[in-house]
Design a protein around this motif. Structure first.
Motif, PDB file in Angstrom:
ATOM      1  N   MET A  68       0.798  -1.414  -0.348  1.00 43.18           N
ATOM      2  CA  MET A  68      -0.222  -0.244   0.134  1.00 43.18           C
ATOM      3  C   MET A  68       1.071   0.991  -0.295  1.00 43.18           C
ATOM      4  SD  MET A  68      -2.948  -1.120   2.536  1.00 43.18           S
ATOM      5  CE  MET A  68      -3.678   1.035   1.950  1.00 43.18           C
ATOM      6  N   HIS A  69       1.728   1.166   0.089  1.00 42.88           N
ATOM      7  CA  HIS A  69       3.427   2.259   0.405  1.00 42.88           C
ATOM      8  C   HIS A  69       4.286   2.225  -0.433  1.00 42.88           C
ATOM      9  CE1 HIS A  69       0.310   2.216   3.631  1.00 42.88           C
ATOM     10  NE2 HIS A  69      -0.103   3.501   3.961  1.00 42.88           N
ATOM     11  N   SER A  70       4.500   2.653  -1.463  1.00 42.01           N
ATOM     12  CA  SER A  70       5.779   2.230  -2.245  1.00 42.01           C
ATOM     13  C   SER A  70       6.890   3.482  -1.731  1.00 42.01           C
ATOM     14  CB  SER A  70       5.335   2.430  -4.044  1.00 42.01           C
ATOM     15  OG  SER A  70       3.866   2.059  -3.924  1.00 42.01           O
ATOM     16  N   ALA A  71       7.952   3.106  -2.322  1.00 43.20           N
ATOM     17  CA  ALA A  71       8.934   3.630  -2.307  1.00 43.20           C
ATOM     18  C   ALA A  71       9.502   3.852  -3.976  1.00 43.20           C
ATOM     19  CB  ALA A  71       9.681   2.628  -1.732  1.00 43.20           C
ATOM     20  N   LEU A  72      10.642   4.740  -4.176  1.00 45.87           N
ATOM     21  CA  LEU A  72      11.127   5.248  -5.313  1.00 45.87           C
ATOM     22  C   LEU A  72      12.641   5.084  -5.062  1.00 45.87           C
ATOM     23  CD1 LEU A  72       9.109   8.358  -6.018  1.00 45.87           C
ATOM     24  CD2 LEU A  72       8.857   6.208  -6.440  1.00 45.87           C
ATOM     25  N   ARG A  73      12.306   4.833  -6.648  1.00 48.45           N
ATOM     26  CA  ARG A  73      14.072   4.138  -6.808  1.00 48.45           C
ATOM     27  C   ARG A  73      14.350   5.373  -8.040  1.00 48.45           C
ATOM     28  NH1 ARG A  73      15.580  -1.102  -6.209  1.00 48.45           N
ATOM     29  NH2 ARG A  73      15.961  -0.835  -3.890  1.00 48.45           N
ATOM     30  N   VAL A  74      15.602   5.394  -8.860  1.00 51.25           N
ATOM     31  CA  VAL A  74      15.744   6.150  -9.626  1.00 51.25           C
ATOM     32  C   VAL A  74      16.471   6.017 -10.548  1.00 51.25           C
ATOM     33  CG1 VAL A  74      16.439   8.243 -11.130  1.00 51.25           C
ATOM     34  CG2 VAL A  74      14.741   8.516  -9.561  1.00 51.25           C
ATOM     35  N   VAL A  75      16.885   5.143 -11.682  1.00 51.23           N
ATOM     36  CA  VAL A  75      17.791   4.208 -11.915  1.00 51.23           C
ATOM     37  C   VAL A  75      18.393   5.151 -13.653  1.00 51.23           C
ATOM     38  CG1 VAL A  75      17.148   2.660 -10.620  1.00 51.23           C
ATOM     39  CG2 VAL A  75      16.396   2.751 -13.237  1.00 51.23           C
ATOM     40  N   THR A  92      21.770   0.871 -12.921  1.00 50.82           N
ATOM     41  CA  THR A  92      22.419   1.999 -11.576  1.00 50.82           C
ATOM     42  C   THR A  92      21.707   2.745 -11.045  1.00 50.82           C
ATOM     43  OG1 THR A  92      23.906   2.632 -13.550  1.00 50.82           O
ATOM     44  CG2 THR A  92      24.791   0.375 -13.156  1.00 50.82           C
ATOM     45  N   THR A  93      21.379   2.108  -9.960  1.00 51.23           N
ATOM     46  CA  THR A  93      21.357   3.357  -9.232  1.00 51.23           C
ATOM     47  C   THR A  93      21.270   4.675  -8.926  1.00 51.23           C
ATOM     48  OG1 THR A  93      20.327   1.127  -7.645  1.00 51.23           O
ATOM     49  CG2 THR A  93      20.094   3.510  -7.047  1.00 51.23           C
ATOM     50  N   VAL A  94      20.071   5.777  -9.299  1.00 47.25           N
ATOM     51  CA  VAL A  94      21.044   7.531  -9.347  1.00 47.25           C
ATOM     52  C   VAL A  94      20.560   7.513  -7.435  1.00 47.25           C
ATOM     53  CG1 VAL A  94      20.437   9.596 -10.138  1.00 47.25           C
ATOM     54  CG2 VAL A  94      21.158   7.720 -11.894  1.00 47.25           C
ATOM     55  N   ALA A  95      19.060   7.341  -7.220  1.00 41.49           N
ATOM     56  CA  ALA A  95      18.644   8.055  -6.374  1.00 41.49           C
ATOM     57  C   ALA A  95      17.814   7.480  -5.940  1.00 41.49           C
ATOM     58  CB  ALA A  95      18.035   9.825  -6.645  1.00 41.49           C
ATOM     59  N   GLU A  96      17.367   7.107  -3.868  1.00 41.24           N
ATOM     60  CA  GLU A  96      16.638   6.189  -3.810  1.00 41.24           C
ATOM     61  C   GLU A  96      15.350   7.471  -2.791  1.00 41.24           C
ATOM     62  OE1 GLU A  96      16.000   2.744  -3.769  1.00 41.24           O
ATOM     63  OE2 GLU A  96      17.953   2.335  -3.870  1.00 41.24           O
ATOM     64  N   LEU A  97      14.190   7.080  -2.479  1.00 43.49           N
ATOM     65  CA  LEU A  97      13.312   8.117  -1.885  1.00 43.49           C
ATOM     66  C   LEU A  97      12.307   6.874  -1.173  1.00 43.49           C
ATOM     67  CD1 LEU A  97      12.601  10.999  -1.172  1.00 43.49           C
ATOM     68  CD2 LEU A  97      11.235  11.124  -2.282  1.00 43.49           C
ATOM     69  N   ASP A  98      12.814   6.713   0.157  1.00 42.41           N
ATOM     70  CA  ASP A  98      11.474   5.795   0.843  1.00 42.41           C
ATOM     71  C   ASP A  98      11.740   6.220   2.067  1.00 42.41           C
ATOM     72  OD1 ASP A  98      10.815   4.092   2.081  1.00 42.41           O
ATOM     73  OD2 ASP A  98      12.725   2.509   1.584  1.00 42.41           O
ATOM     74  N   ASP A  99      10.040   7.019   1.784  1.00 40.46           N
ATOM     75  CA  ASP A  99       9.530   7.216   3.477  1.00 40.46           C
ATOM     76  C   ASP A  99       8.672   6.288   5.082  1.00 40.46           C
ATOM     77  OD1 ASP A  99       9.822   9.966   2.229  1.00 40.46           O
ATOM     78  OD2 ASP A  99       7.150  10.622   2.379  1.00 40.46           O
ATOM     79  N   THR A 100       8.726   4.873   4.172  1.00 42.79           N
ATOM     80  CA  THR A 100       9.122   3.859   5.094  1.00 42.79           C
ATOM     81  C   THR A 100      10.274   3.202   5.860  1.00 42.79           C
ATOM     82  OG1 THR A 100       9.362   2.128   3.192  1.00 42.79           O
ATOM     83  CG2 THR A 100       6.989   3.356   3.274  1.00 42.79           C
ATOM     84  N   LYS A 101      10.983   3.732   4.979  1.00 43.01           N
ATOM     85  CA  LYS A 101      12.621   3.431   6.331  1.00 43.01           C
ATOM     86  C   LYS A 101      12.664   3.243   7.576  1.00 43.01           C
ATOM     87  CE  LYS A 101      15.255   7.126   4.871  1.00 43.01           C
ATOM     88  NZ  LYS A 101      15.909   7.950   3.461  1.00 43.01           N
ATOM     89  N   ASP A 102      12.130   4.145   8.571  1.00 39.71           N
ATOM     90  CA  ASP A 102      11.992   3.505   9.642  1.00 39.71           C
ATOM     91  C   ASP A 102      11.274   2.903  10.209  1.00 39.71           C
ATOM     92  OD1 ASP A 102       9.838   5.336   9.462  1.00 39.71           O
ATOM     93  OD2 ASP A 102      10.770   7.688  10.712  1.00 39.71           O
ATOM     94  N   SER A 121       8.392   4.039  11.602  1.00 37.83           N
ATOM     95  CA  SER A 121       7.538   4.660  12.545  1.00 37.83           C
ATOM     96  C   SER A 121       6.615   4.676  12.311  1.00 37.83           C
ATOM     97  CB  SER A 121       8.544   5.935  13.132  1.00 37.83           C
ATOM     98  OG  SER A 121       8.502   6.496  12.143  1.00 37.83           O
ATOM     99  N   GLU A 122       5.854   5.188  10.424  1.00 40.95           N
ATOM    100  CA  GLU A 122       5.115   5.017  10.317  1.00 40.95           C
ATOM    101  C   GLU A 122       4.437   4.580   8.662  1.00 40.95           C
ATOM    102  OE1 GLU A 122       3.024   9.669  10.942  1.00 40.95           O
ATOM    103  OE2 GLU A 122       4.904  10.026  10.284  1.00 40.95           O
ATOM    104  N   GLU A 123       3.485   4.910   8.222  1.00 47.17           N
ATOM    105  CA  GLU A 123       3.734   3.466   6.682  1.00 47.17           C
ATOM    106  C   GLU A 123       3.022   4.727   6.335  1.00 47.17           C
ATOM    107  OE1 GLU A 123       0.209   0.773   8.384  1.00 47.17           O
ATOM    108  OE2 GLU A 123       1.822  -0.469   8.364  1.00 47.17           O
ATOM    109  N   LEU A 124       4.176   5.774   5.153  1.00 43.62           N
ATOM    110  CA  LEU A 124       3.906   6.179   4.187  1.00 43.62           C
ATOM    111  C   LEU A 124       4.015   6.657   2.871  1.00 43.62           C
ATOM    112  CD1 LEU A 124       5.789   9.420   6.398  1.00 43.62           C
ATOM    113  CD2 LEU A 124       3.229   9.033   6.360  1.00 43.62           C
ATOM    114  N   GLY A 125       3.355   6.080   1.593  1.00 43.77           N
ATOM    115  CA  GLY A 125       3.584   6.007   0.354  1.00 43.77           C
ATOM    116  C   GLY A 125       4.333   6.780  -0.143  1.00 43.77           C
ATOM    117  N   LEU A 126       5.128   6.813  -1.463  1.00 42.56           N
ATOM    118  CA  LEU A 126       5.357   7.926  -2.899  1.00 42.56           C
ATOM    119  C   LEU A 126       5.057   7.746  -3.636  1.00 42.56           C
ATOM    120  CD1 LEU A 126       8.677   8.188  -1.146  1.00 42.56           C
ATOM    121  CD2 LEU A 126       7.178  10.005  -1.080  1.00 42.56           C
TER     122      LEU A 126
END
Length: 603
Positions: free
Chosen positions: A188-195, A200-210, A212-217
């Motif tokens: 229900m809560h996606s993270a983002l990766r730019v490749v 090969t990975t350029v950048a990551e954005l993940d609001d679920t990683k800690d 503490s909250e279920e946050l989607g992107l």
């Protein structure tokens, strides 16, 4: 083109009247557009050359076609070819200039991504010259994969994971790919990766990683400017969906902090100077322009109702698909013109929707009510939306209008799990799946009876997909509340449905229920209509597509067999399609069968 025939009742005219979707247009050839229409009686893709006014039918298949994309150069139309609505297939393409429809002799369609086996689609992005594409795929065996497809070369896999993932967008210069993924296991809560194109990975954005909250992107799109590394992203950091700008090269995040109370989405204006903002709140929607330089929000005037799609054109005008419960959809422009008006019969209008706010066990529940002329109490159909992450709105619906024509009040409930009321309301749907939504529906049912709107002896529970699931679950867990049930393409046996459904939905079910049927059997049992089938007392009508990958037919048959074993009053209609039908006459047949079933059993 469908022509008007004498003797059709208004409810049938609403289905038969030609409709069009909001036209998509080619980024570098804006006069070339693609839209969906039911003009032949089946929803198919149509090409439209705005410079000449010429329109032509692109696809022509017995069960219809709605998934299509223009290449940015406007030279090709990609469309997804499945089998009889099963959503499993391959991308095909044909030249924009024509030759692809059967009516024109066929022969122009060709595989768009040779070398890729059939799959469920999981996103598509096409380069500006049309020779490179990024194709997302999903299969039960492989999970999620992403391939780069270049003309004349074998597809190259750049991503693979068992959990759900898909293609979000390709940068304007064709060097960066934005992916949405759920490798963390929360569908229900996606993270983002730019490749890059090599994976090969350029950048990551993940609001679920800690944790503490279920946050989607979500990916909303790269800036439409060469060399620009800004990505428009949807986030939930303040308890609702809203946009921000993320520079994937520098890592800078620009929080737009839009002071709007509901869920907010956005897309770029074609020159990259601003954003077209779509705001959804309490079942209505509105549009704004956000000027990035001035950080100013300017309203784009639209009538009261619902905007189901909008796009900013290169000349700065905005085209949008608008309707209300009382007025059929139109593709309009801020220039004042109707952009695309299909010829032929026009759909009759219906009655406006009224709002009802009811205190429920999890907070105030919003319901939308339409009622026929005269004094109540009325026989009432509770038309439950699917999703579950969706919401009913003040938008035109031929189905609800048909019931109003036949003397029923129609009540639609935006239960917990619905979108448009903030993240907390949507995410409340966990573990006690189905039972939570039915608590909210029960609260609105009690209000409908006590207010004098509804006849308590003539209450119908109805819905399709997740709404069909809630219908069957409600008939079993609230048997004294309902006089009749109408369930279309439902989940009926949750365990069997899990094992037979498409892989992306398995991931969603694991998120909703906290595991697989083997890991949390008590939750699947508590949330399965099959568990309560012997408590069903109301007559029940079920319709199901035999090729449905979302609510597969085997689990429906398991439920029906249990009804039949105790001679419960029921009828079943099976049709040759998937999760619903794109054929107008088939849809009319289904509504007619439901109306007849209700008339025979309610009197």
């Amino acid at each position: 083109m469908t022509a008007e025939m004498p003797g059709w009742p208004d409810w049938e005219k609403r289905f038969r009247a030609p409709r069009v979707s909001l036209p998509d247009w080619a980024e570098d050839a804006p006069d070339r557009s693609l839209f969906v229409s039911n003009a032949t009686g089946t929803y198919e893709l149509y090409a439209w050359d705005r410079a000449t006014g010429e329109q032509r039918q692109v696809t022509d298949r017995p069960n219809g076609t709605t998934d299509g994309v223009l290449t940015p150069d406007g030279q090709w139309i990609w469309w997804f070819s499945d089998t009889d609505g099963d959503e499993f297939g391959v991308w095909m393409r044909q030249p924009f200039a024509g030759g692809g429809s059967k009516a024109e002799g066929g022969g122009a369609d060709e595989p768009a991504a040779p070398g890729l086996e059939p799959s469920y689609p999981a996103g598509l992005a096409i380069g500006r010259d049309g020779t490179t594409a990024v194709v997302g795929r999903s299969t039960d065996e492989e999970g999620s994969t992403v391939h780069v497809v270049r003309a004349g070369a074998e597809p190259v896999e750049i991503y693979r994971h068992r959990e759900s993932a898909g293609v979000g967008d390709l940068s304007r210069d064709g060097t960066l790919i934005a992916l949405e993924h759920t490798e963390h296991g929360d569908a229900m809560h996606s993270a983002l990766r730019v490749v890059r194109l090599d994976g090969t990975t350029v950048a990551e954005l993940d609001d679920t990683k800690d944790g503490s909250e279920e946050l989607g992107l979500e990916v909303l799109g790269f800036a439409p400017v060469d060399g620009d590394t800004r990505l428009l992203v949807g986030h939930q950091r303040r308890g609702r969906w809203e946009p921000m700008v993320w520079d994937v090269a520098s890592g800078e995040e620009v929080d737009l902090a839009l002071e709007l109370p509901g869920d907010v989405s956005a897309e770029w204006y074609p020159d990259g100077s601003g954003l077209l903002v779509a705001h959804s709140f309490e079942a209505r929607s509105e549009l704004f322009r956000y000027d990035l330089a001035e950080r100013e929000l300017i309203e784009v005037a639209t009538p009261k109702g619902s905007v189901s799609g909008a796009t900013a054109r290169p000349d700065g005008t905005v085209e949008y698909l608008w309707s209300s419960a009382a007025r059929p959809p139109q593709v309009r422009s801020t220039s004042g013109a109707v952009v695309l008006d299909p010829p032929g019969m026009k759909a009759p209008g219906s009655v406006p929707v009224e709002d009802a706010w009811v205190e429920g066990p999890g907070g105030r529940v919003h319901a939308l009510v339409q009622k026929p002329a005269g004094a109540g109490p009325f026989p009432t159909i509770f038309e439950v939306h699917g999703g579950p992450t969706w919401h009913d709105s003040d938008a035109f619906g031929a189905g609800p209008a048909a019931w109003v024509d036949h003397g029923y009040a129609v009540v639609r409930v935006n239960y917990r799990g619905s979108t448009g009321y903030g993240r907390e309301w949507t995410d409340a749907l966990k573990h006690r799946v189905g039972l939570i939504e039915l608590e909210d529906i029960a609260a609105v049912r009690e209000w409908a009876v006590s207010s004098g709107l509804s006849d308590p002896a003539k209450l119908v529970l109805s819905g399709g997909s997740w709404g069909g699931y809630l219908t069957l679950l409600g008939l079993g867990t609230q048997p004294e509340s309902w006089a009749l049930g109408l369930a279309a393409v439902p989940v009926a046996d949750y365990v069997t449905a899990y094992h037979d459904e498409m892989e992306a939905l398995k991931a969603m079910d694991r998120t909703l229920l906290g595991g697989t049927p083997e890991e949390v059997p008590e939750r699947f049992e508590a949330s399965s209509p099959l568990t309560y089938v012997d408590q069903v007392r109301a007559p029940v009508y079920i319709s199901a597509g035999v090729n449905d990958p979302r609510c597969p037919i085997r689990q429906v048959e398991n439920y029906v067999d249990r009804l039949a074993a105790r001679d419960a009053v029921h009828e079943v209609y099976r049709y040759d399609a998937g999760h619903g039908s794109l054929v107008v006459e088939e849809r009319i047949k289904q509504v007619r069968l439901e109306l007849d079933f209700a008339a025979r059993h309610l009197g």
